[in-house]
Design a protein around this motif. Sequence first.
Motif, PDB file in Angstrom:
ATOM      1  N   SER A 116       0.823  -1.215   0.000  1.00 56.75           N
ATOM      2  CA  SER A 116       0.000   0.000   0.000  1.00 56.75           C
ATOM      3  C   SER A 116       0.851   1.257   0.000  1.00 56.75           C
ATOM      4  N   GLN A 117       2.119   1.125   0.419  1.00 61.61           N
ATOM      5  CA  GLN A 117       3.022   2.274   0.458  1.00 61.61           C
ATOM      6  C   GLN A 117       4.046   2.257  -0.676  1.00 61.61           C
ATOM      7  N   GLY A 118       3.886   1.322  -1.597  1.00 54.98           N
ATOM      8  CA  GLY A 118       4.784   1.271  -2.740  1.00 54.98           C
ATOM      9  C   GLY A 118       6.158   0.729  -2.439  1.00 54.98           C
ATOM     10  N   VAL A 122      10.655  -6.287  -4.310  1.00 50.91           N
ATOM     11  CA  VAL A 122      10.964  -5.054  -3.591  1.00 50.91           C
ATOM     12  C   VAL A 122      10.965  -3.913  -4.609  1.00 50.91           C
ATOM     13  N   MET A 123      10.533  -2.759  -4.189  1.00 52.90           N
ATOM     14  CA  MET A 123      10.525  -1.582  -5.054  1.00 52.90           C
ATOM     15  C   MET A 123      11.818  -1.478  -5.856  1.00 52.90           C
ATOM     16  N   ASP A 125      13.155   7.211 -12.735  1.00 52.13           N
ATOM     17  CA  ASP A 125      11.879   7.908 -12.533  1.00 52.13           C
ATOM     18  C   ASP A 125      11.436   7.848 -11.079  1.00 52.13           C
ATOM     19  N   ARG A 126      11.647   6.684 -10.449  1.00 51.52           N
ATOM     20  CA  ARG A 126      11.231   6.565  -9.046  1.00 51.52           C
ATOM     21  C   ARG A 126      12.115   7.417  -8.142  1.00 51.52           C
ATOM     22  N   ILE A 127      13.403   7.459  -8.429  1.00 49.89           N
ATOM     23  CA  ILE A 127      14.304   8.307  -7.648  1.00 49.89           C
ATOM     24  C   ILE A 127      13.879   9.768  -7.754  1.00 49.89           C
ATOM     25  N   ARG A 128      13.617  10.228  -8.969  1.00 51.76           N
ATOM     26  CA  ARG A 128      13.182  11.616  -9.158  1.00 51.76           C
ATOM     27  C   ARG A 128      11.905  11.906  -8.384  1.00 51.76           C
ATOM     28  N   ALA A 129      10.946  10.988  -8.475  1.00 58.48           N
ATOM     29  CA  ALA A 129       9.654  11.199  -7.814  1.00 58.48           C
ATOM     30  C   ALA A 129       9.814  11.265  -6.299  1.00 58.48           C
ATOM     31  N   CYS A 130      10.618  10.345  -5.740  1.00 59.36           N
ATOM     32  CA  CYS A 130      10.801  10.312  -4.285  1.00 59.36           C
ATOM     33  C   CYS A 130      11.530  11.557  -3.783  1.00 59.36           C
ATOM     34  N   ASP A 180       6.696   9.628   5.990  1.00 59.83           N
ATOM     35  CA  ASP A 180       7.279   8.406   6.546  1.00 59.83           C
ATOM     36  C   ASP A 180       7.341   7.297   5.497  1.00 59.83           C
ATOM     37  N   ALA A 181       6.274   7.166   4.712  1.00 64.23           N
ATOM     38  CA  ALA A 181       6.273   6.154   3.652  1.00 64.23           C
ATOM     39  C   ALA A 181       7.347   6.468   2.613  1.00 64.23           C
ATOM     40  N   ASN A 182       7.479   7.733   2.259  1.00 63.90           N
ATOM     41  CA  ASN A 182       8.491   8.119   1.277  1.00 63.90           C
ATOM     42  C   ASN A 182       9.898   7.956   1.836  1.00 63.90           C
ATOM     43  N   ARG A 183      10.047   8.170   3.140  1.00 65.37           N
ATOM     44  CA  ARG A 183      11.358   7.980   3.759  1.00 65.37           C
ATOM     45  C   ARG A 183      11.806   6.529   3.635  1.00 65.37           C
ATOM     46  N   MET A 184      10.862   5.590   3.735  1.00 65.51           N
ATOM     47  CA  MET A 184      11.195   4.181   3.538  1.00 65.51           C
ATOM     48  C   MET A 184      11.628   3.922   2.098  1.00 65.51           C
ATOM     49  N   ARG A 185      10.940   4.551   1.154  1.00 66.01           N
ATOM     50  CA  ARG A 185      11.326   4.375  -0.244  1.00 66.01           C
ATOM     51  C   ARG A 185      12.741   4.921  -0.480  1.00 66.01           C
ATOM     52  N   ILE A 186      13.046   6.056   0.123  1.00 67.60           N
ATOM     53  CA  ILE A 186      14.379   6.640  -0.034  1.00 67.60           C
ATOM     54  C   ILE A 186      15.439   5.767   0.637  1.00 67.60           C
ATOM     55  N   ALA A 187      15.083   5.095   1.735  1.00 60.43           N
ATOM     56  CA  ALA A 187      16.028   4.178   2.379  1.00 60.43           C
ATOM     57  C   ALA A 187      16.414   3.049   1.427  1.00 60.43           C
ATOM     58  N   ILE A 188      15.432   2.541   0.682  1.00 61.16           N
ATOM     59  CA  ILE A 188      15.724   1.491  -0.303  1.00 61.16           C
ATOM     60  C   ILE A 188      16.656   2.035  -1.380  1.00 61.16           C
TER      61      ILE A 188
END
Length: 218
Positions: A58-60, A72-73, A78-83, A158-166
């Motif tokens: 649900s959080q991508g 895993v994401m 494109d995803r890096i730019r978006a995050c 918080d959800a985006n912070r997890m994406r950036i951690a990846i």
Amino acid sequence: MKQTGDTSLLADKAQNVLWDALRSGQLRGGQFLSISQLVEILNCPIAPTREAVKQACSQGLLFTLPKRGIQVMDVTPDRIRACLDFRMVLDQEGARRRISKGSMDGLEGLRTDHEHMLNAVSSEFDQHQPRDAIKIDVSLHDFLVDGLENEQLLAAYDANRMRIAIIQNARPFVQDRIKSAMEEHLSIIDALERRDPASAVDAIKFHFDQTRRWWGVV
């Protein structure tokens, strides 16, 4: 009632362990795995593991693929730019609101931490610095976004912070980037201390432009 409570505790544990695995890089960006492999990695029963996967999807952070399992994401340009763009916008508004309200409690400690890291990486590099630098890096972004004082925006952050951690696990800090990132953060802190919203917004934009450049997605 006890069974319901136990189930909830197991679900919370599975989610926490999954989040830790994503943050630490134990689960890598783009990695494919089955639910049984994930159960083994997390050391949690299958039902709470499935619930944790649902939350992550649900959080991508994860994606379920028919007949292929879980992915895993993936860390794509494109995803890096978006995050990064998402975080930049929230950081900029958080800075504006903190300056408007004069809410700067904790900023002095952030300056001290950043200056200490900058001095350390300028003189000598060791294997622990990238991990420590990420913690210091995140601390300023957390400070800025806390200035929003909006639960919905904080949850999205918080959800985006997890994406950036990846992403960070796929694009780890190198010595030169730690040095320049700390300098960029100190410029943001300077603008906050001067209560200068325009300079703060510009410094945040410069920081994110440089991060995109270092991650090769300009």
